[in-house]
Write a protein that holds these residues in place. Sequence first.
Motif, PDB file in Angstrom:
ATOM      1  N   THR A  42       0.842  -1.205   0.000  1.00  0.00           N
ATOM      2  CA  THR A  42       0.000   0.000   0.000  1.00  0.00           C
ATOM      3  C   THR A  42       0.870   1.245   0.000  1.00  0.00           C
ATOM      4  O   THR A  42       0.653   2.180  -0.775  1.00  0.00           O
ATOM      5  CB  THR A  42      -0.934   0.001   1.220  1.00  0.00           C
ATOM      6  N   PHE A  43       1.886   1.252   0.859  1.00  0.00           N
ATOM      7  CA  PHE A  43       2.790   2.395   0.946  1.00  0.00           C
ATOM      8  C   PHE A  43       3.559   2.557  -0.363  1.00  0.00           C
ATOM      9  O   PHE A  43       3.647   3.664  -0.902  1.00  0.00           O
ATOM     10  CB  PHE A  43       3.753   2.218   2.125  1.00  0.00           C
ATOM     11  N   ALA A  44       4.107   1.450  -0.885  1.00  0.00           N
ATOM     12  CA  ALA A  44       4.887   1.513  -2.126  1.00  0.00           C
ATOM     13  C   ALA A  44       4.034   2.009  -3.289  1.00  0.00           C
ATOM     14  O   ALA A  44       4.469   2.859  -4.075  1.00  0.00           O
ATOM     15  CB  ALA A  44       5.477   0.142  -2.444  1.00  0.00           C
ATOM     16  N   ARG A  45       2.822   1.505  -3.405  1.00  0.00           N
ATOM     17  CA  ARG A  45       1.928   1.912  -4.501  1.00  0.00           C
ATOM     18  C   ARG A  45       1.610   3.416  -4.403  1.00  0.00           C
ATOM     19  O   ARG A  45       1.666   4.142  -5.402  1.00  0.00           O
ATOM     20  CB  ARG A  45       0.646   1.086  -4.454  1.00  0.00           C
ATOM     21  N   ALA A  46       1.318   3.899  -3.198  1.00  0.00           N
ATOM     22  CA  ALA A  46       1.027   5.329  -3.008  1.00  0.00           C
ATOM     23  C   ALA A  46       2.255   6.181  -3.312  1.00  0.00           C
ATOM     24  O   ALA A  46       2.139   7.257  -3.908  1.00  0.00           O
ATOM     25  CB  ALA A  46       0.540   5.569  -1.577  1.00  0.00           C
ATOM     26  N   LEU A  47       3.409   5.691  -2.938  1.00  0.00           N
ATOM     27  CA  LEU A  47       4.649   6.405  -3.210  1.00  0.00           C
ATOM     28  C   LEU A  47       4.901   6.501  -4.718  1.00  0.00           C
ATOM     29  O   LEU A  47       5.216   7.569  -5.239  1.00  0.00           O
ATOM     30  CB  LEU A  47       5.803   5.675  -2.519  1.00  0.00           C
ATOM     31  N   LEU A  48       4.715   5.391  -5.418  1.00  0.00           N
ATOM     32  CA  LEU A  48       4.905   5.383  -6.875  1.00  0.00           C
ATOM     33  C   LEU A  48       3.920   6.325  -7.571  1.00  0.00           C
ATOM     34  O   LEU A  48       4.298   7.056  -8.498  1.00  0.00           O
ATOM     35  CB  LEU A  48       4.757   3.962  -7.410  1.00  0.00           C
ATOM     36  N   GLN A  49       2.682   6.333  -7.127  1.00  0.00           N
ATOM     37  CA  GLN A  49       1.691   7.244  -7.705  1.00  0.00           C
ATOM     38  C   GLN A  49       2.092   8.691  -7.455  1.00  0.00           C
ATOM     39  O   GLN A  49       2.008   9.537  -8.350  1.00  0.00           O
ATOM     40  CB  GLN A  49       0.305   6.957  -7.141  1.00  0.00           C
ATOM     41  N   ALA A  50       2.550   8.986  -6.247  1.00  0.00           N
ATOM     42  CA  ALA A  50       2.953  10.350  -5.910  1.00  0.00           C
ATOM     43  C   ALA A  50       4.187  10.791  -6.702  1.00  0.00           C
ATOM     44  O   ALA A  50       4.355  11.977  -6.975  1.00  0.00           O
ATOM     45  CB  ALA A  50       3.216  10.465  -4.411  1.00  0.00           C
ATOM     46  N   SER A 102      19.105   5.542  -9.458  1.00  0.00           N
ATOM     47  CA  SER A 102      17.757   4.993  -9.513  1.00  0.00           C
ATOM     48  C   SER A 102      17.143   5.016  -8.122  1.00  0.00           C
ATOM     49  O   SER A 102      17.845   5.097  -7.122  1.00  0.00           O
ATOM     50  CB  SER A 102      17.795   3.534  -9.989  1.00  0.00           C
ATOM     51  N   LEU A 103      15.827   4.894  -8.088  1.00  0.00           N
ATOM     52  CA  LEU A 103      15.132   4.695  -6.827  1.00  0.00           C
ATOM     53  C   LEU A 103      14.768   3.220  -6.759  1.00  0.00           C
ATOM     54  O   LEU A 103      14.150   2.685  -7.686  1.00  0.00           O
ATOM     55  CB  LEU A 103      13.870   5.560  -6.748  1.00  0.00           C
ATOM     56  N   VAL A 104      15.173   2.556  -5.703  1.00  0.00           N
ATOM     57  CA  VAL A 104      14.924   1.128  -5.527  1.00  0.00           C
ATOM     58  C   VAL A 104      14.081   0.955  -4.258  1.00  0.00           C
ATOM     59  O   VAL A 104      14.506   1.328  -3.164  1.00  0.00           O
ATOM     60  CB  VAL A 104      16.241   0.340  -5.411  1.00  0.00           C
ATOM     61  N   LEU A 105      12.875   0.403  -4.423  1.00  0.00           N
ATOM     62  CA  LEU A 105      11.986   0.103  -3.308  1.00  0.00           C
ATOM     63  C   LEU A 105      11.972  -1.405  -3.128  1.00  0.00           C
ATOM     64  O   LEU A 105      11.678  -2.126  -4.078  1.00  0.00           O
ATOM     65  CB  LEU A 105      10.557   0.572  -3.600  1.00  0.00           C
ATOM     66  N   VAL A 106      12.272  -1.889  -1.919  1.00  0.00           N
ATOM     67  CA  VAL A 106      12.377  -3.325  -1.705  1.00  0.00           C
ATOM     68  C   VAL A 106      11.481  -3.757  -0.552  1.00  0.00           C
ATOM     69  O   VAL A 106      11.690  -3.353   0.592  1.00  0.00           O
ATOM     70  CB  VAL A 106      13.824  -3.758  -1.397  1.00  0.00           C
ATOM     71  N   GLU A 107      10.478  -4.582  -0.882  1.00  0.00           N
ATOM     72  CA  GLU A 107       9.672  -5.229   0.143  1.00  0.00           C
ATOM     73  C   GLU A 107      10.327  -6.563   0.490  1.00  0.00           C
ATOM     74  O   GLU A 107      10.817  -7.248  -0.395  1.00  0.00           O
ATOM     75  CB  GLU A 107       8.248  -5.473  -0.364  1.00  0.00           C
ATOM     76  N   TRP A 108      10.347  -6.920   1.753  1.00  0.00           N
ATOM     77  CA  TRP A 108      10.962  -8.159   2.246  1.00  0.00           C
ATOM     78  C   TRP A 108      12.469  -8.182   1.957  1.00  0.00           C
ATOM     79  O   TRP A 108      13.005  -9.169   1.470  1.00  0.00           O
ATOM     80  CB  TRP A 108      10.281  -9.398   1.658  1.00  0.00           C
ATOM     81  N   PRO A 109      13.208  -7.118   2.270  1.00  0.00           N
ATOM     82  CA  PRO A 109      14.642  -7.072   1.951  1.00  0.00           C
ATOM     83  C   PRO A 109      15.460  -8.148   2.666  1.00  0.00           C
ATOM     84  O   PRO A 109      16.507  -8.558   2.155  1.00  0.00           O
ATOM     85  CB  PRO A 109      15.067  -5.677   2.394  1.00  0.00           C
TER      86      PRO A 109
END
Length: 156
Positions: A42-50, A102-109
């Motif tokens: 949810t956070f990642a998706r909102a961040l990408l949209q923003a 680049s911007l790298v977003l990692v879930e479950w790092p």
Amino acid sequence: MIISLNGLDEPHLVRLAARLAPALRDGGTLYLRGDLGAGKTTFARALLQALGVDARIKSPTYSLIESYRVGGLDIHHLDLYRIADPGELEWLGLAELSDGLSLVLVEWPERGAGSLPSADLQLRLDHADAGRDLAARALSLRGEAMLAAWDPARPG
């Protein structure tokens, strides 16, 4: 530097992601930690949209990585939930992602330990009685700058 926020509902989590977006426009690496269903996607998706991603934002749970380009910034969203061993990530070319541009977003790092670029900023989301708790921790000078530019307490 650490910022902690408690009792967040989903709309508040989405607003916080939108407020963080401007601080990430120069790239970096963000780790999103937390239990299943804690709000990482949810956070990642909102961040990408923003950040301006106007394409459909798919969870990379099965593909492992989804990439976007916005205004000259390459963004890579990884979800490593299904990874059993970090060695499985060799074919993704993650070394190329650590160029700092680049911007790298990692879930479950934690599932990609040793194969991922080092985090500048780490967000920990936890289930709480009234919603979710969020703790943001800077792990580099770049992460310190990201947190300094973020204003999570701003109303609205």
